[in-house]
Design a protein around this motif. Structure first.
Motif, PDB file in Angstrom:
ATOM      1  N   LEU A 127     -43.121  22.460  -8.978  1.00 43.99           N
ATOM      2  CA  LEU A 127     -42.763  22.649 -10.374  1.00 43.99           C
ATOM      3  C   LEU A 127     -42.179  21.362 -10.947  1.00 43.99           C
ATOM      4  N   ALA A 128     -41.292  20.716 -10.201  1.00 48.97           N
ATOM      5  CA  ALA A 128     -40.703  19.467 -10.682  1.00 48.97           C
ATOM      6  C   ALA A 128     -41.784  18.411 -10.911  1.00 48.97           C
ATOM      7  N   GLY A 129     -42.743  18.327 -10.001  1.00 43.03           N
ATOM      8  CA  GLY A 129     -43.827  17.369 -10.169  1.00 43.03           C
ATOM      9  C   GLY A 129     -44.646  17.656 -11.413  1.00 43.03           C
ATOM     10  N   ALA A 130     -44.948  18.934 -11.650  1.00 39.78           N
ATOM     11  CA  ALA A 130     -45.732  19.315 -12.838  1.00 39.78           C
ATOM     12  C   ALA A 130     -44.956  19.012 -14.117  1.00 39.78           C
ATOM     13  N   LEU A 131     -43.666  19.335 -14.132  1.00 39.69           N
ATOM     14  CA  LEU A 131     -42.860  19.064 -15.323  1.00 39.69           C
ATOM     15  C   LEU A 131     -42.684  17.562 -15.545  1.00 39.69           C
ATOM     16  N   ALA A 132     -42.515  16.815 -14.470  1.00 38.02           N
ATOM     17  CA  ALA A 132     -42.390  15.356 -14.601  1.00 38.02           C
ATOM     18  C   ALA A 132     -43.686  14.754 -15.133  1.00 38.02           C
ATOM     19  N   ASP A 133     -44.822  15.238 -14.649  1.00 38.96           N
ATOM     20  CA  ASP A 133     -46.114  14.744 -15.141  1.00 38.96           C
ATOM     21  C   ASP A 133     -46.269  14.992 -16.640  1.00 38.96           C
ATOM     22  N   LEU A 134     -45.674  16.073 -17.132  1.00 38.31           N
ATOM     23  CA  LEU A 134     -45.743  16.407 -18.554  1.00 38.31           C
ATOM     24  C   LEU A 134     -44.648  15.706 -19.373  1.00 38.31           C
ATOM     25  N   GLY A 135     -43.787  14.940 -18.696  1.00 37.23           N
ATOM     26  CA  GLY A 135     -42.706  14.248 -19.386  1.00 37.23           C
ATOM     27  C   GLY A 135     -41.595  15.178 -19.844  1.00 37.23           C
ATOM     28  N   LEU A 136     -41.401  16.296 -19.151  1.00 37.33           N
ATOM     29  CA  LEU A 136     -40.438  17.302 -19.585  1.00 37.33           C
ATOM     30  C   LEU A 136     -39.111  17.272 -18.830  1.00 37.33           C
ATOM     31  N   ILE A 137     -38.989  16.441 -17.802  1.00 27.72           N
ATOM     32  CA  ILE A 137     -37.706  16.311 -17.099  1.00 27.72           C
ATOM     33  C   ILE A 137     -36.950  15.143 -17.713  1.00 27.72           C
ATOM     34  N   ASP A 138     -35.702  15.388 -18.069  1.00 26.45           N
ATOM     35  CA  ASP A 138     -34.885  14.396 -18.760  1.00 26.45           C
ATOM     36  C   ASP A 138     -33.927  13.646 -17.843  1.00 26.45           C
ATOM     37  N   GLU A 139     -33.534  14.271 -16.738  1.00 22.72           N
ATOM     38  CA  GLU A 139     -32.649  13.632 -15.766  1.00 22.72           C
ATOM     39  C   GLU A 139     -33.069  14.052 -14.368  1.00 22.72           C
ATOM     40  N   PHE A 140     -32.991  13.114 -13.456  1.00 26.21           N
ATOM     41  CA  PHE A 140     -33.256  13.365 -12.040  1.00 26.21           C
ATOM     42  C   PHE A 140     -31.973  13.060 -11.284  1.00 26.21           C
ATOM     43  N   HIS A 141     -31.491  14.014 -10.505  1.00 25.71           N
ATOM     44  CA  HIS A 141     -30.330  13.818  -9.629  1.00 25.71           C
ATOM     45  C   HIS A 141     -30.840  14.116  -8.220  1.00 25.71           C
ATOM     46  N   ILE A 142     -30.966  13.067  -7.423  1.00 30.23           N
ATOM     47  CA  ILE A 142     -31.611  13.175  -6.117  1.00 30.23           C
ATOM     48  C   ILE A 142     -30.601  12.848  -5.029  1.00 30.23           C
ATOM     49  N   ALA A 143     -30.303  13.838  -4.184  1.00 29.57           N
ATOM     50  CA  ALA A 143     -29.374  13.668  -3.065  1.00 29.57           C
ATOM     51  C   ALA A 143     -30.188  13.369  -1.811  1.00 29.57           C
ATOM     52  N   VAL A 144     -30.036  12.160  -1.285  1.00 31.87           N
ATOM     53  CA  VAL A 144     -30.773  11.747  -0.086  1.00 31.87           C
ATOM     54  C   VAL A 144     -29.853  11.917   1.123  1.00 31.87           C
ATOM     55  N   HIS A 145     -30.257  12.816   2.010  1.00 31.25           N
ATOM     56  CA  HIS A 145     -29.464  13.127   3.202  1.00 31.25           C
ATOM     57  C   HIS A 145     -29.918  12.262   4.379  1.00 31.25           C
ATOM     58  N   PRO A 146     -28.997  11.937   5.275  1.00 29.07           N
ATOM     59  CA  PRO A 146     -29.323  11.070   6.404  1.00 29.07           C
ATOM     60  C   PRO A 146     -30.053  11.813   7.524  1.00 29.07           C
ATOM     61  N   VAL A 147     -31.280  12.206   7.227  1.00 31.92           N
ATOM     62  CA  VAL A 147     -32.106  12.905   8.204  1.00 31.92           C
ATOM     63  C   VAL A 147     -33.560  12.514   7.957  1.00 31.92           C
ATOM     64  N   VAL A 148     -34.321  12.387   9.027  1.00 31.89           N
ATOM     65  CA  VAL A 148     -35.763  12.164   8.953  1.00 31.89           C
ATOM     66  C   VAL A 148     -36.425  13.472   9.388  1.00 31.89           C
ATOM     67  N   LEU A 149     -37.231  14.056   8.514  1.00 36.30           N
ATOM     68  CA  LEU A 149     -37.855  15.342   8.809  1.00 36.30           C
ATOM     69  C   LEU A 149     -39.258  15.198   9.391  1.00 36.30           C
ATOM     70  N   GLY A 150     -39.923  14.100   9.120  1.00 34.65           N
ATOM     71  CA  GLY A 150     -41.240  13.876   9.695  1.00 34.65           C
ATOM     72  C   GLY A 150     -42.358  14.707   9.100  1.00 34.65           C
ATOM     73  N   GLY A 151     -42.103  15.398   8.018  1.00 31.23           N
ATOM     74  CA  GLY A 151     -43.116  16.210   7.364  1.00 31.23           C
ATOM     75  C   GLY A 151     -42.472  17.291   6.536  1.00 31.23           C
ATOM     76  N   GLY A 152     -43.283  17.984   5.777  1.00 28.17           N
ATOM     77  CA  GLY A 152     -42.805  19.022   4.874  1.00 28.17           C
ATOM     78  C   GLY A 152     -43.390  18.782   3.500  1.00 28.17           C
ATOM     79  N   ARG A 153     -42.769  19.385   2.492  1.00 25.95           N
ATOM     80  CA  ARG A 153     -43.233  19.167   1.117  1.00 25.95           C
ATOM     81  C   ARG A 153     -42.610  17.883   0.585  1.00 25.95           C
ATOM     82  N   PRO A 154     -43.445  16.972   0.068  1.00 30.05           N
ATOM     83  CA  PRO A 154     -42.895  15.722  -0.464  1.00 30.05           C
ATOM     84  C   PRO A 154     -42.126  15.953  -1.765  1.00 30.05           C
ATOM     85  N   LEU A 155     -41.197  15.077  -2.034  1.00 29.70           N
ATOM     86  CA  LEU A 155     -40.372  15.161  -3.234  1.00 29.70           C
ATOM     87  C   LEU A 155     -41.230  15.248  -4.495  1.00 29.70           C
ATOM     88  N   PHE A 156     -42.258  14.423  -4.606  1.00 33.76           N
ATOM     89  CA  PHE A 156     -43.179  14.470  -5.747  1.00 33.76           C
ATOM     90  C   PHE A 156     -44.598  14.537  -5.212  1.00 33.76           C
TER      91      PHE A 156
END
Length: 191
Positions: free
Chosen positions: A128-157
């Protein structure tokens, strides 16, 4: 005009959950909890894609009976009391859902942003965030990067439609380990 604020946790390799959907790795220390609670003060509506909604509704209605974590104690009453909108083509809502948006995303979200009220908080997820960002509808991004490597999963965008420029607003390190960066989108240039 109301803003959409995207608040998300990610691993340092850019995943919002693990290879099997695990979300047991973010650690909500007191400073990260305070950052999250400060965002809550500026919003009156919570936004969720269906996968995040299913995780949230499985925990927050009775969260205090599951854990005595201070962040849970602070956020659970806010979560229960705040209107919640779920974006899904096949979900019709439940007792905790205030509204379901399933049609024309660009039009319905633009209308939602034009309604009176405080800002809107999109929590977690990526599709959903990716779709809204593509449409220019997200006004602020607050991204908390945790000290862990997951090696896979759903990408942020996942699969962005195009390159997206962001302006750095601020970065803080909380609880001695989580890097939280705040960005705003750059204006798209007319071609």
């Amino acid at each position: 005009m109301r803003k959409i604020i995207y608040w998300v946790h990610t691993s340092i390799d850019g995943f919002v959950d693990g290879p099997n959907g695990e979300f047991d790795w973010p650690v909500m220390g007191p400073e990260l909890s305070a950052y999250s609670e400060n965002l809550d003060k500026h919003v009156d509506t919570l936004l969720f894609g269906r996968p995040v909604w299913e995780m949230m509704v499985g925990f927050w209605p009775n969260a205090e009976s599951i854990t005595d974590d201070p962040h849970t104690a602070a956020f659970a009453p806010f979560w229960r009391a705040t209107p919640k909108i779920v974006f899904s083509r096949g979900y019709h809502g439940d007792e905790w859902t205030s509204r379901v948006i399933s049609g024309d995303l660009a039009r319905q979200v633009a209308e939602l942003k034009a309604e009176p009220g405080q800002d809107l908080l999109l929590t977690g997820g990526s599709a959903l965030a990716g779709a809204l960002a593509d449409l220019g509808l997200i006004d602020e991004f607050h991204i908390a990067v945790h000290p862990v490597v997951l090696g896979g999963g759903r990408p942020l965008f996942p699969n962005p439609a195009s390159r997206r420029g962001l302006r750095h607003v601020d970065t803080v390190v909380v609880d001695g380990q989580v890097v939280v960066s705040h960005y705003q989108p750059l204006a798209r240039s007319a071609a």
